[in-house]
Scaffold this motif. Sequence first.
Motif, PDB file in Angstrom:
ATOM      1  N   GLY A  29      95.640  60.747 107.444  1.00 50.98           N
ATOM      2  CA  GLY A  29      95.259  59.859 108.533  1.00 50.98           C
ATOM      3  C   GLY A  29      93.786  59.542 108.585  1.00 50.98           C
ATOM      4  O   GLY A  29      93.387  58.489 109.082  1.00 50.98           O
ATOM      5  N   ASP A  30      92.949  60.449 108.067  1.00 53.23           N
ATOM      6  CA  ASP A  30      91.502  60.218 108.037  1.00 53.23           C
ATOM      7  C   ASP A  30      91.055  59.517 106.759  1.00 53.23           C
ATOM      8  O   ASP A  30      89.853  59.322 106.549  1.00 53.23           O
ATOM      9  N   ALA A  31      92.005  59.159 105.897  1.00 54.84           N
ATOM     10  CA  ALA A  31      91.669  58.607 104.584  1.00 54.84           C
ATOM     11  C   ALA A  31      92.236  57.212 104.374  1.00 54.84           C
ATOM     12  O   ALA A  31      92.381  56.762 103.248  1.00 54.84           O
ATOM     13  N   GLY A  34      90.907  51.619 106.888  1.00 48.59           N
ATOM     14  CA  GLY A  34      90.175  51.362 108.120  1.00 48.59           C
ATOM     15  C   GLY A  34      89.449  52.576 108.658  1.00 48.59           C
ATOM     16  O   GLY A  34      88.310  52.476 109.132  1.00 48.59           O
ATOM     17  N   GLU A  35      90.101  53.732 108.619  1.00 42.22           N
ATOM     18  CA  GLU A  35      89.467  54.946 109.135  1.00 42.22           C
ATOM     19  C   GLU A  35      88.228  55.304 108.323  1.00 42.22           C
ATOM     20  O   GLU A  35      87.192  55.689 108.884  1.00 42.22           O
ATOM     21  N   LEU A  36      88.303  55.180 107.015  1.00 42.12           N
ATOM     22  CA  LEU A  36      87.134  55.452 106.184  1.00 42.12           C
ATOM     23  C   LEU A  36      85.981  54.520 106.536  1.00 42.12           C
ATOM     24  O   LEU A  36      84.829  54.950 106.665  1.00 42.12           O
ATOM     25  N   ALA A  37      86.282  53.239 106.687  1.00 38.54           N
ATOM     26  CA  ALA A  37      85.238  52.269 107.025  1.00 38.54           C
ATOM     27  C   ALA A  37      84.606  52.594 108.370  1.00 38.54           C
ATOM     28  O   ALA A  37      83.369  52.597 108.516  1.00 38.54           O
ATOM     29  N   TRP A  38      85.424  52.855 109.375  1.00 37.51           N
ATOM     30  CA  TRP A  38      84.942  53.099 110.729  1.00 37.51           C
ATOM     31  C   TRP A  38      84.088  54.363 110.798  1.00 37.51           C
ATOM     32  O   TRP A  38      82.952  54.337 111.300  1.00 37.51           O
TER      33      TRP A  38
END
Length: 315
Positions: A29-31, A34-38
């Motif tokens: 979920g952290d990968a 979008g999460e990586l960019a944010w």
Amino acid sequence: METLGPTELRLMQGLAREVTALRLELLNGDATVGELAWVWAKDFDALSRVWRHRLWFADGRLAAWGWACPPYRVPRGDGTVLDVGTANLTWQTHPERAALLGEILDWYDDVAGNVGRLLTVQSADVEAQRIVATHGYAFDAEAGADDGSWVQFNTRELTDVPDPVLPEGFRFLTANDVSAADAVRAHRDAWHASRLSEAAFERVRRTWPYRADLHVLIAAPDGSLAATAIIWLDEATRTAEFEPVGTHRDFRRRGLGTALQLHGMQLAKAAGATRMLVACRGAPADPAARNMYYGVGFRPISRDLPQVKVGRWQR
């Protein structure tokens, strides 16, 4: 250790694309794209000095990566101080290179030294669960409890998206319609402890695949911003993701979150997405966000299984 910069970030997002296309349930979920960019963009100024990273390649392509954050202390946006005394690892392997997780964990041990180590594996990733256990990790019963801080990963196909309904006088906007300062204020009004600044938001806006037309907001009748969400669209996999989503505390329980989600999904669909992703708190003791996403058609595909490894000084 070189700084984790935009070149490395794009490589990591490229692996996220591959996992999304091949085995979505194995995507951490952290990968996600979008999460990586944010996380990278908003936290770069405050945390890049402590971040550590390593990339693993096979046949000239990125096969795995680890992104570790040793203990740190930084001020929060609400005037308090965030004091993190353990190390944390975000990671991803290609589905065909699952064994590389063992090498990531060996590297993480070297980076973390004597402090406690945290990471998560996905409930669907049986092989990752086996590997972390052989490296001395155990399920974090406190973080993973029914009142813990664990996150679940949700998806929805973008078919039959109902029209959103706003209370009278409220209206939808995008980041093209507001100043950067107002966009930052909308986020911080929804997330009081956030340290997002205008400088950090400028980095967010420059980070692929941010699009101002997919950064959606709701304006209240008095002109103030009541809710905000950023949608990250990966055109290659036709997958879009909400991160973050928030509503000003003075405007909660009016259906704005539901309306913003439906409006955002319609925009994502019009932009070419066929499915939507969102992560949220999954613990039964804190069901508000989860129930909102369920109410607009999301369903869970995996959940975090928090893992902990005690540091030598903690024994």
